[in-house]
Scaffold this active site. Structure first.
Site, mmCIF file in Angstrom:
data_model
loop_
_atom_site.group_PDB
_atom_site.id
_atom_site.type_symbol
_atom_site.label_atom_id
_atom_site.label_comp_id
_atom_site.label_asym_id
_atom_site.label_seq_id
_atom_site.Cartn_x
_atom_site.Cartn_y
_atom_site.Cartn_z
ATOM 1 N N LYS A 15 0.826 -1.206 0.000
ATOM 2 C CA LYS A 15 0.000 0.000 0.000
ATOM 3 C C LYS A 15 0.867 1.265 0.000
ATOM 4 O O LYS A 15 2.081 1.190 0.218
ATOM 5 C CB LYS A 15 -0.913 -0.038 1.231
ATOM 6 C CG LYS A 15 -1.925 -1.190 1.233
ATOM 7 C CD LYS A 15 -2.788 -1.105 2.497
ATOM 8 C CE LYS A 15 -3.847 -2.178 2.519
ATOM 9 N NZ LYS A 15 -4.735 -2.038 3.700
ATOM 10 N N TYR A 55 -12.818 -2.711 -2.656
ATOM 11 C CA TYR A 55 -13.302 -2.565 -1.275
ATOM 12 C C TYR A 55 -14.827 -2.435 -1.245
ATOM 13 O O TYR A 55 -15.376 -1.709 -0.395
ATOM 14 C CB TYR A 55 -12.639 -1.359 -0.607
ATOM 15 C CG TYR A 55 -11.191 -1.587 -0.236
ATOM 16 C CD1 TYR A 55 -10.778 -2.744 0.432
ATOM 17 C CD2 TYR A 55 -10.216 -0.629 -0.527
ATOM 18 C CE1 TYR A 55 -9.441 -2.957 0.773
ATOM 19 C CE2 TYR A 55 -8.881 -0.826 -0.180
ATOM 20 C CZ TYR A 55 -8.499 -1.985 0.477
ATOM 21 O OH TYR A 55 -7.188 -2.189 0.826
ATOM 22 N N PHE A 63 -15.528 5.055 7.282
ATOM 23 C CA PHE A 63 -14.098 5.265 7.035
ATOM 24 C C PHE A 63 -13.716 5.136 5.555
ATOM 25 O O PHE A 63 -12.577 5.376 5.185
ATOM 26 C CB PHE A 63 -13.249 4.304 7.890
ATOM 27 C CG PHE A 63 -13.451 2.831 7.585
ATOM 28 C CD1 PHE A 63 -12.796 2.225 6.521
ATOM 29 C CD2 PHE A 63 -14.288 2.050 8.374
ATOM 30 C CE1 PHE A 63 -12.974 0.875 6.244
ATOM 31 C CE2 PHE A 63 -14.464 0.695 8.111
ATOM 32 C CZ PHE A 63 -13.811 0.103 7.044
ATOM 33 N N ARG A 91 -1.745 -14.741 4.435
ATOM 34 C CA ARG A 91 -2.528 -14.128 5.527
ATOM 35 C C ARG A 91 -1.798 -14.310 6.861
ATOM 36 O O ARG A 91 -1.770 -13.416 7.693
ATOM 37 C CB ARG A 91 -3.925 -14.747 5.645
ATOM 38 C CG ARG A 91 -4.897 -14.486 4.500
ATOM 39 C CD ARG A 91 -5.319 -13.079 4.276
ATOM 40 N NE ARG A 91 -6.234 -12.520 5.244
ATOM 41 C CZ ARG A 91 -6.820 -11.324 5.089
ATOM 42 N NH1 ARG A 91 -6.585 -10.583 3.998
ATOM 43 N NH2 ARG A 91 -7.617 -10.853 5.990
ATOM 44 N N THR A 97 -5.674 -7.384 10.570
ATOM 45 C CA THR A 97 -5.902 -6.086 9.915
ATOM 46 C C THR A 97 -5.360 -4.908 10.724
ATOM 47 O O THR A 97 -4.689 -4.029 10.173
ATOM 48 C CB THR A 97 -7.423 -5.906 9.669
ATOM 49 O OG1 THR A 97 -7.896 -7.048 8.960
ATOM 50 C CG2 THR A 97 -7.697 -4.637 8.873
ATOM 51 N N ARG A 108 2.595 -6.974 9.302
ATOM 52 C CA ARG A 108 1.904 -5.862 9.946
ATOM 53 C C ARG A 108 2.373 -5.687 11.389
ATOM 54 O O ARG A 108 2.563 -4.567 11.861
ATOM 55 C CB ARG A 108 0.392 -6.098 9.874
ATOM 56 C CG ARG A 108 -0.165 -5.914 8.451
ATOM 57 C CD ARG A 108 -1.559 -6.491 8.317
ATOM 58 N NE ARG A 108 -2.235 -6.074 7.095
ATOM 59 C CZ ARG A 108 -3.416 -6.534 6.708
ATOM 60 N NH1 ARG A 108 -4.067 -7.421 7.447
ATOM 61 N NH2 ARG A 108 -3.973 -6.104 5.588
ATOM 62 N N ASN A 117 -1.587 -0.363 7.178
ATOM 63 C CA ASN A 117 -1.056 -1.677 7.562
ATOM 64 C C ASN A 117 -0.216 -2.360 6.478
ATOM 65 O O ASN A 117 -0.124 -3.568 6.411
ATOM 66 C CB ASN A 117 -2.200 -2.575 8.056
ATOM 67 C CG ASN A 117 -3.313 -2.690 7.031
ATOM 68 O OD1 ASN A 117 -3.116 -2.319 5.870
ATOM 69 N ND2 ASN A 117 -4.461 -3.202 7.431
ATOM 70 N N HIS A 120 -2.082 -5.233 1.400
ATOM 71 C CA HIS A 120 -3.325 -5.978 1.196
ATOM 72 C C HIS A 120 -2.921 -7.381 0.768
ATOM 73 O O HIS A 120 -1.931 -7.552 0.056
ATOM 74 C CB HIS A 120 -4.162 -5.349 0.073
ATOM 75 C CG HIS A 120 -5.172 -6.320 -0.460
ATOM 76 N ND1 HIS A 120 -6.351 -6.573 0.188
ATOM 77 C CD2 HIS A 120 -5.136 -7.162 -1.540
ATOM 78 C CE1 HIS A 120 -7.018 -7.514 -0.475
ATOM 79 N NE2 HIS A 120 -6.302 -7.883 -1.527
ATOM 80 N N GLU A 131 -8.930 -11.249 -7.890
ATOM 81 C CA GLU A 131 -8.043 -10.082 -7.768
ATOM 82 C C GLU A 131 -6.912 -10.122 -8.799
ATOM 83 O O GLU A 131 -6.464 -9.076 -9.268
ATOM 84 C CB GLU A 131 -7.494 -9.997 -6.338
ATOM 85 C CG GLU A 131 -8.583 -9.599 -5.342
ATOM 86 C CD GLU A 131 -8.138 -9.630 -3.883
ATOM 87 O OE1 GLU A 131 -6.927 -9.805 -3.615
ATOM 88 O OE2 GLU A 131 -9.016 -9.482 -3.010
HETATM 89 P P1 GDP Z 1 -7.756 -6.887 5.387
HETATM 90 O O1 GDP Z 1 -8.223 -7.978 4.454
HETATM 91 O O2 GDP Z 1 -7.011 -7.424 6.581
HETATM 92 O O3 GDP Z 1 -6.966 -5.806 4.685
HETATM 93 O O4 GDP Z 1 -9.065 -6.220 6.025
HETATM 94 P P2 GDP Z 1 -10.415 -5.646 5.394
HETATM 95 O O5 GDP Z 1 -10.703 -6.212 4.045
HETATM 96 O O6 GDP Z 1 -11.474 -5.780 6.431
HETATM 97 O O7 GDP Z 1 -10.144 -4.081 5.253
HETATM 98 C C1 GDP Z 1 -9.468 -3.555 4.147
HETATM 99 C C2 GDP Z 1 -8.623 -2.396 4.610
HETATM 100 O O8 GDP Z 1 -9.479 -1.318 5.024
HETATM 101 C C3 GDP Z 1 -7.764 -2.684 5.841
HETATM 102 O O9 GDP Z 1 -6.557 -3.316 5.527
HETATM 103 C C4 GDP Z 1 -7.564 -1.310 6.427
HETATM 104 O O10 GDP Z 1 -6.517 -0.614 5.766
HETATM 105 C C5 GDP Z 1 -8.899 -0.637 6.111
HETATM 106 N N1 GDP Z 1 -9.828 -0.721 7.243
HETATM 107 C C6 GDP Z 1 -10.566 -1.787 7.648
HETATM 108 N N2 GDP Z 1 -11.327 -1.495 8.726
HETATM 109 C C7 GDP Z 1 -11.072 -0.186 8.993
HETATM 110 C C8 GDP Z 1 -11.550 0.729 10.004
HETATM 111 O O11 GDP Z 1 -12.362 0.381 10.868
HETATM 112 N N3 GDP Z 1 -11.054 2.000 9.948
HETATM 113 C C9 GDP Z 1 -10.159 2.406 9.006
HETATM 114 N N4 GDP Z 1 -9.732 3.663 9.010
HETATM 115 N N5 GDP Z 1 -9.698 1.577 8.062
HETATM 116 C C10 GDP Z 1 -10.139 0.308 8.054
#
Ligand code: GDP
Length: 159
Positions: A15, A55, A63, A91, A97, A108, A117, A120, A131
């Site tokens: 990222k 997303y 957010f 993973r 996350t 991370r 973080n 992705h 993807e």
């Molecule tokens: P991942 O698969 O571990 O990346 O998690 P997710 O698919 O749930 O979320 C995608 C990305 O969105 C995460 O890696 C974070 O960068 C961001 N994100 C997820 N939840 C939150 C949140 O509650 N607040 C903020 N600011 N960013 C979030």
């Protein structure tokens, strides 16, 4: 030499925070050292359309505007890594996350503090396939033998 069983693909995106914080080499090194095969790699700027698709599960969340702004704030490095159960393996080494809560030893956990973080990574083999298509043209994904795999997997694991 047969490697039929080890071709699961996962997409890793370093990222904007990873690129800005000079972590491209560190992340790539960790994927390579794990024994994964990098079969595609490029730098790109993610468009709003691509981010909304990627997303989709977050678009309605409060957010999301901040997440979108962050994700297009600078180029990212997108990769495809291949291996046996590659999605689950990445993973595990990515960590959870919220980087502040991720285990030490994970990307991370070692390299970040919160929702910036670093990477992705795909969360299921089906999403991995989707993807790859979302971020790469067919000609950008390479098929090649990695001789090192003889020393990464035992014969029964490769079939
Ligand atoms: P991942 O698969 O571990 O990346 O998690 P997710 O698919 O749930 O979320 C995608 C990305 O969105 C995460 O890696 C974070 O960068 C961001 N994100 C997820 N939840 C939150 C949140 O509650 N607040 C903020 N600011 N960013 C979030």
């Amino acid at each position: 030499m047969r490697f039929d069983g080890v071709h699961e693909k996962t997409v890793v995106i370093i990222k904007p925070d990873g690129v800005q914080r000079s972590l491209v080499g560190e992340v790539t090194k960790r994927l390579e050292m794990k024994g994964l095969k990098i079969v595609a790699m490029k730098m790109m700027i993610l468009s709003e359309d691509k981010l909304r698709e990627h997303y989709a599960h977050h678009v309605e969340k409060p957010f999301y505007p901040g997440l979108e702004a962050f994700m297009k704030s600078s180029p990212v490095v997108a990769m495809v890594a291949e291996g046996k159960d590659a999605v689950a393996a990445v993973r595990l080494i990515a960590g959870v996350t919220n980087a502040g809560k991720a285990d030490g030893g994970t990307i991370r956990g070692d390299l970040a503090m919160g929702m910036c973080n670093v990477i992705h990574c795909s969360d299921s083999p089906e999403n991995g396939e989707a993807e790859v298509k979302r971020f790469f043209d067919e000609s950008e994904v390479f098929e090649y033998n990695k001789t090192e795999w003889l020393h990464v997997y035992m014969e029964d694991e490769r079939a």
